[in-house]
Write a protein that holds these residues in place. Structure first.
Motif, mmCIF file in Angstrom:
data_model
loop_
_atom_site.group_PDB
_atom_site.id
_atom_site.type_symbol
_atom_site.label_atom_id
_atom_site.label_comp_id
_atom_site.label_asym_id
_atom_site.label_seq_id
_atom_site.Cartn_x
_atom_site.Cartn_y
_atom_site.Cartn_z
ATOM 1 N N ILE A 133 0.845 -1.204 0.000
ATOM 2 C CA ILE A 133 0.000 0.000 0.000
ATOM 3 C C ILE A 133 0.878 1.250 0.000
ATOM 4 N N VAL A 134 1.886 1.255 0.894
ATOM 5 C CA VAL A 134 2.788 2.415 0.948
ATOM 6 C C VAL A 134 3.447 2.610 -0.420
ATOM 7 N N GLU A 135 3.926 1.520 -0.988
ATOM 8 C CA GLU A 135 4.575 1.599 -2.301
ATOM 9 C C GLU A 135 3.605 2.115 -3.363
ATOM 10 N N SER A 136 2.341 1.639 -3.322
ATOM 11 C CA SER A 136 1.347 2.059 -4.320
ATOM 12 C C SER A 136 1.073 3.557 -4.244
ATOM 13 N N PHE A 143 3.663 -0.617 -10.103
ATOM 14 C CA PHE A 143 2.783 -1.722 -10.511
ATOM 15 C C PHE A 143 1.415 -1.128 -10.799
ATOM 16 N N VAL A 144 0.992 -1.216 -12.034
ATOM 17 C CA VAL A 144 -0.313 -0.690 -12.408
ATOM 18 C C VAL A 144 -1.313 -1.847 -12.348
ATOM 19 N N VAL A 145 -2.327 -1.679 -11.502
ATOM 20 C CA VAL A 145 -3.308 -2.746 -11.329
ATOM 21 C C VAL A 145 -3.930 -3.074 -12.690
ATOM 22 N N PRO A 146 -3.894 -4.353 -13.089
ATOM 23 C CA PRO A 146 -4.439 -4.728 -14.405
ATOM 24 C C PRO A 146 -5.882 -4.234 -14.591
ATOM 25 N N GLY A 147 -6.153 -3.667 -15.744
ATOM 26 C CA GLY A 147 -7.497 -3.173 -16.042
ATOM 27 C C GLY A 147 -7.670 -1.701 -15.708
ATOM 28 N N TYR A 148 -6.660 -1.090 -15.083
ATOM 29 C CA TYR A 148 -6.754 0.336 -14.728
ATOM 30 C C TYR A 148 -5.679 1.120 -15.475
ATOM 31 N N SER A 149 -5.943 2.427 -15.602
ATOM 32 C CA SER A 149 -5.039 3.251 -16.390
ATOM 33 C C SER A 149 -3.789 3.628 -15.596
ATOM 34 N N SER A 150 -2.672 3.580 -16.286
ATOM 35 C CA SER A 150 -1.447 4.078 -15.674
ATOM 36 C C SER A 150 -1.451 5.601 -15.762
ATOM 37 N N ARG A 151 -0.497 6.219 -15.146
ATOM 38 C CA ARG A 151 -0.333 7.681 -15.145
ATOM 39 C C ARG A 151 -1.637 8.406 -14.807
ATOM 40 N N THR A 152 -2.410 7.842 -13.915
ATOM 41 C CA THR A 152 -3.660 8.467 -13.499
ATOM 42 C C THR A 152 -3.568 8.852 -12.026
ATOM 43 N N MET A 153 -3.116 7.925 -11.210
ATOM 44 C CA MET A 153 -2.937 8.246 -9.795
ATOM 45 C C MET A 153 -1.767 9.217 -9.662
ATOM 46 N N PRO A 154 -1.955 10.290 -8.869
ATOM 47 C CA PRO A 154 -0.868 11.271 -8.719
ATOM 48 C C PRO A 154 0.420 10.610 -8.232
ATOM 49 N N ILE A 155 1.558 11.133 -8.718
ATOM 50 C CA ILE A 155 2.842 10.538 -8.329
ATOM 51 C C ILE A 155 3.529 11.376 -7.252
ATOM 52 N N TRP A 156 2.827 12.415 -6.778
ATOM 53 C CA TRP A 156 3.481 13.338 -5.838
ATOM 54 C C TRP A 156 2.998 13.207 -4.397
ATOM 55 N N TYR A 157 2.365 12.105 -4.061
ATOM 56 C CA TYR A 157 1.863 11.988 -2.683
ATOM 57 C C TYR A 157 2.994 11.942 -1.654
ATOM 58 N N GLY A 158 4.177 11.528 -2.096
ATOM 59 C CA GLY A 158 5.311 11.498 -1.170
ATOM 60 C C GLY A 158 5.625 12.862 -0.595
ATOM 61 N N SER A 159 5.271 13.915 -1.326
ATOM 62 C CA SER A 159 5.568 15.262 -0.843
ATOM 63 C C SER A 159 4.380 15.867 -0.097
ATOM 64 N N LYS A 160 3.291 15.145 0.030
ATOM 65 C CA LYS A 160 2.099 15.673 0.693
ATOM 66 C C LYS A 160 1.760 14.926 1.969
ATOM 67 N N LEU A 161 2.110 13.652 2.010
ATOM 68 C CA LEU A 161 1.732 12.814 3.144
ATOM 69 C C LEU A 161 2.974 12.535 3.993
ATOM 70 N N SER A 162 2.853 12.791 5.293
ATOM 71 C CA SER A 162 3.966 12.471 6.184
ATOM 72 C C SER A 162 4.082 10.961 6.305
ATOM 73 N N ALA A 163 5.220 10.509 6.860
ATOM 74 C CA ALA A 163 5.412 9.064 7.072
ATOM 75 C C ALA A 163 4.303 8.523 7.970
ATOM 76 N N LEU A 164 3.909 9.329 8.965
ATOM 77 C CA LEU A 164 2.844 8.887 9.870
ATOM 78 C C LEU A 164 1.520 8.732 9.116
ATOM 79 N N ALA A 165 1.218 9.698 8.259
ATOM 80 C CA ALA A 165 -0.029 9.627 7.480
ATOM 81 C C ALA A 165 -0.022 8.383 6.597
#
Ligand code: HEC
Length: 183
Positions: A133-136, A143-165
């Motif tokens: 989950i953390v990796e996703s 890893f793009v879940v089969p049947g779903y579009s790649s490059r859709t989920m934002p790739i910048w959550y690492g800069s918005k969510l703390s490690a605790l979040a």
């Protein structure tokens, strides 16, 4: 009473007349057919090159830019962590009010997590559902879940969510199952 039977010569004239009419009609029909064929052909040539299929999802409709998402420390209630980050826009999440997005998979990782890890195409680093989950969230493209579009989920959550979040998100999602979804 004097009803004459139809004059045979007259009737002969009519037939030849109507036969030339029907030839005319046949030609007109053929021409209409050709015009229709041509119209169909041009429609096909200029029509949308991509015919939508059942697996297509309305990915372009959702645009979430980093400016729209505030920093999350992880001290917020779990509902706020998901909501502030915008996850409900794309995901259905059990127990989170209003989280019924359908752009990405429903987040019932308690059921789907092990399936992902054992997917032959999974080449991420995670060995537990929690880490998956953390990796996703941090690297959605890994890893793009089969049947779903790649490059859709934002790739910048690492800069918005703390490690605790992130920890809280993973701890919450790994407990959600298909049964929770059905509730
Ligand atoms: C703009 C839409 C969008 C947003 C916002 C979004 N996701 Fe996703 N997410 C997706 C899509 C599409 C996938 C499936 C494709 C992929 O794996 O990248 C996905 C995949 C996932 C997966 C893997 C699910 C599985 O079944 O294996 C997880 C976990 C996940 N997202 C969590 C989150 C979390 C947590 C948030 C908020 C912090 C979030 N997502 C925000 C679109 C989004």
């Amino acid at each position: 009473m004097d009803v004459h039977p139809p004059d045979p010569t007259e009737s002969h004239r009519r037939t030849s007349d109507s036969s030339s009419k029907s030839t005319e009609r046949a030609i007109i029909l053929v021409m209409i057919g050709l015009v229709l064929l041509y119209a169909l052909w041009t429609l096909q040539a200029t029509g949308p090159p991509h015919t939508p299929s059942a697996t297509d999802r309305p990915t372009q409709a959702v645009v979430l830019s980093p400016e729209m998402v505030p920093l999350t420390t992880g001290d917020e209630p779990i509902v706020d962590i998901f909501t502030r980050a915008g996850c409900p826009v794309c995901h259905t999440i059990p127990g989170i009010p209003g989280a019924n997005g359908r752009i990405g998979p429903a987040l019932a990782l308690g059921t789907t997590g092990t399936q992902r890890l054992s997917d032959p195409t999974y080449d991420g680093k995670a060995t537990t559902v929690h880490d998956y989950i953390v990796e996703s969230v941090l690297e959605p493209e890994r890893f793009v879940v089969p049947g779903y579009s790649s490059r859709t989920m934002p790739i910048w959550y690492g800069s918005k969510l703390s490690a605790l979040a992130l920890e809280k998100i993973a701890a919450y999602l790994e407990k959600q199952t298909d049964e929770d979804l059905a509730r």
